[in-house]
Design a protein around this motif. Structure first.
Motif, PDB file in Angstrom:
ATOM      1  N   UNK A 193       0.840  -1.205   0.000  1.00  0.00           N
ATOM      2  CA  UNK A 193       0.000   0.000   0.000  1.00  0.00           C
ATOM      3  C   UNK A 193       0.871   1.250   0.000  1.00  0.00           C
ATOM      4  N   UNK A 194       1.984   1.227   0.727  1.00  0.00           N
ATOM      5  CA  UNK A 194       2.897   2.372   0.716  1.00  0.00           C
ATOM      6  C   UNK A 194       3.450   2.611  -0.684  1.00  0.00           C
ATOM      7  N   UNK A 195       3.792   1.552  -1.386  1.00  0.00           N
ATOM      8  CA  UNK A 195       4.304   1.693  -2.757  1.00  0.00           C
ATOM      9  C   UNK A 195       3.243   2.277  -3.671  1.00  0.00           C
ATOM     10  N   UNK A 196       1.994   1.829  -3.524  1.00  0.00           N
ATOM     11  CA  UNK A 196       0.894   2.359  -4.337  1.00  0.00           C
ATOM     12  C   UNK A 196       0.697   3.851  -4.080  1.00  0.00           C
ATOM     13  N   UNK A 197       0.732   4.241  -2.816  1.00  0.00           N
ATOM     14  CA  UNK A 197       0.439   5.623  -2.466  1.00  0.00           C
ATOM     15  C   UNK A 197       1.582   6.573  -2.785  1.00  0.00           C
ATOM     16  N   UNK A 198       2.786   6.039  -2.895  1.00  0.00           N
ATOM     17  CA  UNK A 198       3.960   6.889  -3.102  1.00  0.00           C
ATOM     18  C   UNK A 198       3.832   7.767  -4.350  1.00  0.00           C
ATOM     19  N   UNK A 199       3.341   7.184  -5.426  1.00  0.00           N
ATOM     20  CA  UNK A 199       3.211   7.933  -6.688  1.00  0.00           C
ATOM     21  C   UNK A 199       1.755   8.164  -7.066  1.00  0.00           C
ATOM     22  N   UNK A 200       0.864   8.088  -6.104  1.00  0.00           N
ATOM     23  CA  UNK A 200      -0.558   8.193  -6.414  1.00  0.00           C
ATOM     24  C   UNK A 200      -0.903   9.603  -6.899  1.00  0.00           C
ATOM     25  N   UNK A 201      -1.725   9.714  -7.951  1.00  0.00           N
ATOM     26  CA  UNK A 201      -2.078  11.032  -8.496  1.00  0.00           C
ATOM     27  C   UNK A 201      -2.715  11.979  -7.470  1.00  0.00           C
ATOM     28  N   UNK A 202      -3.504  11.423  -6.562  1.00  0.00           N
ATOM     29  CA  UNK A 202      -4.124  12.289  -5.553  1.00  0.00           C
ATOM     30  C   UNK A 202      -3.059  12.911  -4.664  1.00  0.00           C
ATOM     31  N   UNK A 203      -2.037  12.123  -4.334  1.00  0.00           N
ATOM     32  CA  UNK A 203      -0.948  12.666  -3.520  1.00  0.00           C
ATOM     33  C   UNK A 203      -0.130  13.695  -4.288  1.00  0.00           C
ATOM     34  N   UNK A 204       0.067  13.466  -5.583  1.00  0.00           N
ATOM     35  CA  UNK A 204       0.772  14.461  -6.393  1.00  0.00           C
ATOM     36  C   UNK A 204       0.026  15.793  -6.352  1.00  0.00           C
ATOM     37  N   UNK A 205      -1.298  15.713  -6.462  1.00  0.00           N
ATOM     38  CA  UNK A 205      -2.109  16.931  -6.409  1.00  0.00           C
ATOM     39  C   UNK A 205      -2.038  17.580  -5.023  1.00  0.00           C
ATOM     40  N   UNK A 206      -2.061  16.761  -3.981  1.00  0.00           N
ATOM     41  CA  UNK A 206      -1.974  17.293  -2.611  1.00  0.00           C
ATOM     42  C   UNK A 206      -0.636  18.006  -2.398  1.00  0.00           C
ATOM     43  N   UNK A 207       0.438  17.368  -2.819  1.00  0.00           N
ATOM     44  CA  UNK A 207       1.756  17.970  -2.635  1.00  0.00           C
ATOM     45  C   UNK A 207       1.890  19.257  -3.438  1.00  0.00           C
ATOM     46  N   UNK A 208       1.234  19.295  -4.612  1.00  0.00           N
ATOM     47  CA  UNK A 208       1.254  20.507  -5.418  1.00  0.00           C
ATOM     48  C   UNK A 208       0.569  21.677  -4.733  1.00  0.00           C
ATOM     49  N   UNK A 209      -0.380  21.360  -3.826  1.00  0.00           N
ATOM     50  CA  UNK A 209      -1.071  22.400  -3.062  1.00  0.00           C
ATOM     51  C   UNK A 209      -0.391  22.666  -1.719  1.00  0.00           C
ATOM     52  N   UNK A 210       0.741  21.993  -1.490  1.00  0.00           N
ATOM     53  CA  UNK A 210       1.449  22.187  -0.239  1.00  0.00           C
ATOM     54  C   UNK A 210       0.883  21.395   0.917  1.00  0.00           C
ATOM     55  N   UNK A 211       0.080  20.353   0.645  1.00  0.00           N
ATOM     56  CA  UNK A 211      -0.516  19.526   1.693  1.00  0.00           C
ATOM     57  C   UNK A 211       0.291  18.251   1.884  1.00  0.00           C
ATOM     58  N   UNK A 212       0.172  17.660   3.062  1.00  0.00           N
ATOM     59  CA  UNK A 212       0.866  16.407   3.346  1.00  0.00           C
ATOM     60  C   UNK A 212       0.281  15.271   2.512  1.00  0.00           C
ATOM     61  N   UNK A 213       1.161  14.418   2.014  1.00  0.00           N
ATOM     62  CA  UNK A 213       0.710  13.236   1.277  1.00  0.00           C
ATOM     63  C   UNK A 213       0.151  12.199   2.238  1.00  0.00           C
ATOM     64  N   UNK A 214      -0.868  11.485   1.791  1.00  0.00           N
ATOM     65  CA  UNK A 214      -1.367  10.318   2.527  1.00  0.00           C
ATOM     66  C   UNK A 214      -0.596   9.136   1.976  1.00  0.00           C
ATOM     67  N   UNK A 215       0.544   8.835   2.598  1.00  0.00           N
ATOM     68  CA  UNK A 215       1.455   7.863   2.004  1.00  0.00           C
ATOM     69  C   UNK A 215       1.496   6.515   2.711  1.00  0.00           C
ATOM     70  N   UNK A 216       0.564   6.301   3.644  1.00  0.00           N
ATOM     71  CA  UNK A 216       0.487   4.999   4.296  1.00  0.00           C
ATOM     72  C   UNK A 216      -0.842   4.888   5.037  1.00  0.00           C
ATOM     73  N   UNK A 217      -1.078   3.716   5.599  1.00  0.00           N
ATOM     74  CA  UNK A 217      -2.221   3.494   6.483  1.00  0.00           C
ATOM     75  C   UNK A 217      -1.691   2.840   7.760  1.00  0.00           C
ATOM     76  N   UNK A 218      -2.516   2.838   8.800  1.00  0.00           N
ATOM     77  CA  UNK A 218      -2.091   2.221  10.060  1.00  0.00           C
ATOM     78  C   UNK A 218      -3.156   1.231  10.520  1.00  0.00           C
ATOM     79  N   UNK A 219      -2.732  -0.043  10.659  1.00  0.00           N
ATOM     80  CA  UNK A 219      -3.628  -1.097  11.148  1.00  0.00           C
ATOM     81  C   UNK A 219      -3.659  -1.065  12.666  1.00  0.00           C
ATOM     82  N   UNK A 220      -4.868  -1.039  13.234  1.00  0.00           N
ATOM     83  CA  UNK A 220      -4.956  -1.041  14.702  1.00  0.00           C
ATOM     84  C   UNK A 220      -6.402  -1.276  15.156  1.00  0.00           C
TER      85      UNK A 220
END
Length: 346
Positions: free
Chosen positions: A183-210
């Motif tokens: 999932x981390x590999x998928x999110x690393x280059x995800x288009x939504x994250x590219x757009x978020x980073x372009x707006x200066x927002x933190x990327x959602x680059x992982x999830x946490x199981x708990x």
């Protein structure tokens, strides 16, 4: 009327930073703590304390996910046969040789973004017949019919910490570690994250199981009414059939309700400030609590409007329980101690 006030993060987590308590004027709080009957126990996260208080039995984890899922979408929890686990969106940042985790306190995420992320993640999970559902933009859940032999750490335990010390453990944890990495590999280059980073927002680059488990068969509340802005507290209120309401602005507003019985107040404004080591905001919020809550509660106890006041402080260094009655306030031989005294004293 009896009142139980729970305050996560009442003491600063770094016990070496005594200077943060300098010129911190908390007369009412300090008098309440000093005159009370005290008990100090091991540290525990807020989720564990709440589950114990509501008579929830621990499974491999404290079953926070099915409790929260029931609150977010009750129709999904029709039986206790399915296993539910949080897979919450997080941001990981590399620091030196480890990864530090930031939870949703540090970022915003829209419903559309959550839907876009989880649709793609489900392509990875579907091979194991797992389903990831974003029932809330910041709370995602995996449902599976198989109960993994695995225990996890609550997200609140890991926030702003090195995740390497808190990864899932147990016989089946390897499978979940693998999904975590995929999932981390998928999110690393995800288009939504590219757009978020372009707006200066933190990327959602992982999830946490708990917080995995089956929905508890029994959830019992010791309270007549619960006042909170905290989601897990609200979820337990709903599950136990306990009346609950939003946290009032201050103690004076709360007293106007004039409801008898046993009340729970969750004052969690300090929690995130302590987790993220935001010292300035922690001090300022503590002073606000003194003015808006501790001073009027001290007066109410002194006047006999409150029969018993219990304050529970949940800190990374331990758990303090302070029980005070009106009679306790007249113990003139007990000197007033500063809040710092309870940061390191065991």
């Amino acid at each position: 009327m009896n009142l139980h006030v729970v305050i996560p993060g009442l003491n600063w987590p770094d016990t070496s930073q005594h200077q943060l308590y300098h010129n911190l004027s908390l007369p009412s709080l300090e008098k309440l703590l000093s005159k009370s009957n005290k008990q100090h126990t091991q540290p525990q996260e807020i989720e564990a304390w709440l589950c114990k208080t509501f008579s929830v039995t621990k499974q491999q984890d404290w079953p926070v996910a099915p409790i929260m899922c029931h609150s977010d979408s009750a129709e999904l929890i029709k039986t206790d046969k399915d296993y539910w686990i949080h897979a919450d969106p997080v941001h990981l940042r590399i620091e030196q040789n480890h990864l530090m985790l930031a939870d949703s306190q540090a970022f915003q995420i829209t419903d559309d973004e959550a839907e876009g992320f989880t649709n793609d993640i489900n392509q990875i999970l579907s091979k194991d017949n797992w389903t990831l559902q974003p029932l809330h933009s910041k709370r995602w859940y995996i449902r599976t019919t198989k109960t993994p032999k695995m225990s996890t750490y609550a997200l609140s335990q890991v926030t702003c910490k090195n995740i390497n010390n808190f990864l899932p453990s147990g016989e089946d944890s390897g499978t979940w570690h693998k999904k975590f990495n995929e999932i981390q590999m998928l999110l690393h280059e995800h288009p939504i994250n590219k757009a978020r980073e372009g707006r200066g927002e933190l990327a959602i680059n992982s999830i946490w199981f708990w917080g995995g488990g089956h929905h508890p068969q029994s959830i019992k509340s010791p309270y007549t009414k619960i006042w909170c802005n905290n989601e897990i507290t609200r979820a337990l209120s709903l599950a136990s059939g306990t009346e609950h309401g939003q946290l009032p602005l201050d103690a004076t507003s709360w007293q106007q309700h004039k409801i008898s019985g046993n009340h729970l107040l969750m004052l969690d404004i300090l929690h995130g400030k302590a987790q993220y080591r935001d010292a300035y905001s922690w001090r300022e919020n503590l002073l606000e609590l003194e003015k808006n809550w501790f001073a009027p509660l001290y007066a109410a106890l002194k006047q006999g409007d409150i029969n018993m006041l219990t304050i529970t402080a949940l800190n990374e260094t331990g758990t303090w329980d302070f029980s005070i009655t009106r009679t306790n306030l007249w113990k003139f031989w007990l000197p007033r101690k500063p809040l710092l005294a309870y940061a390191t004293n065991h």
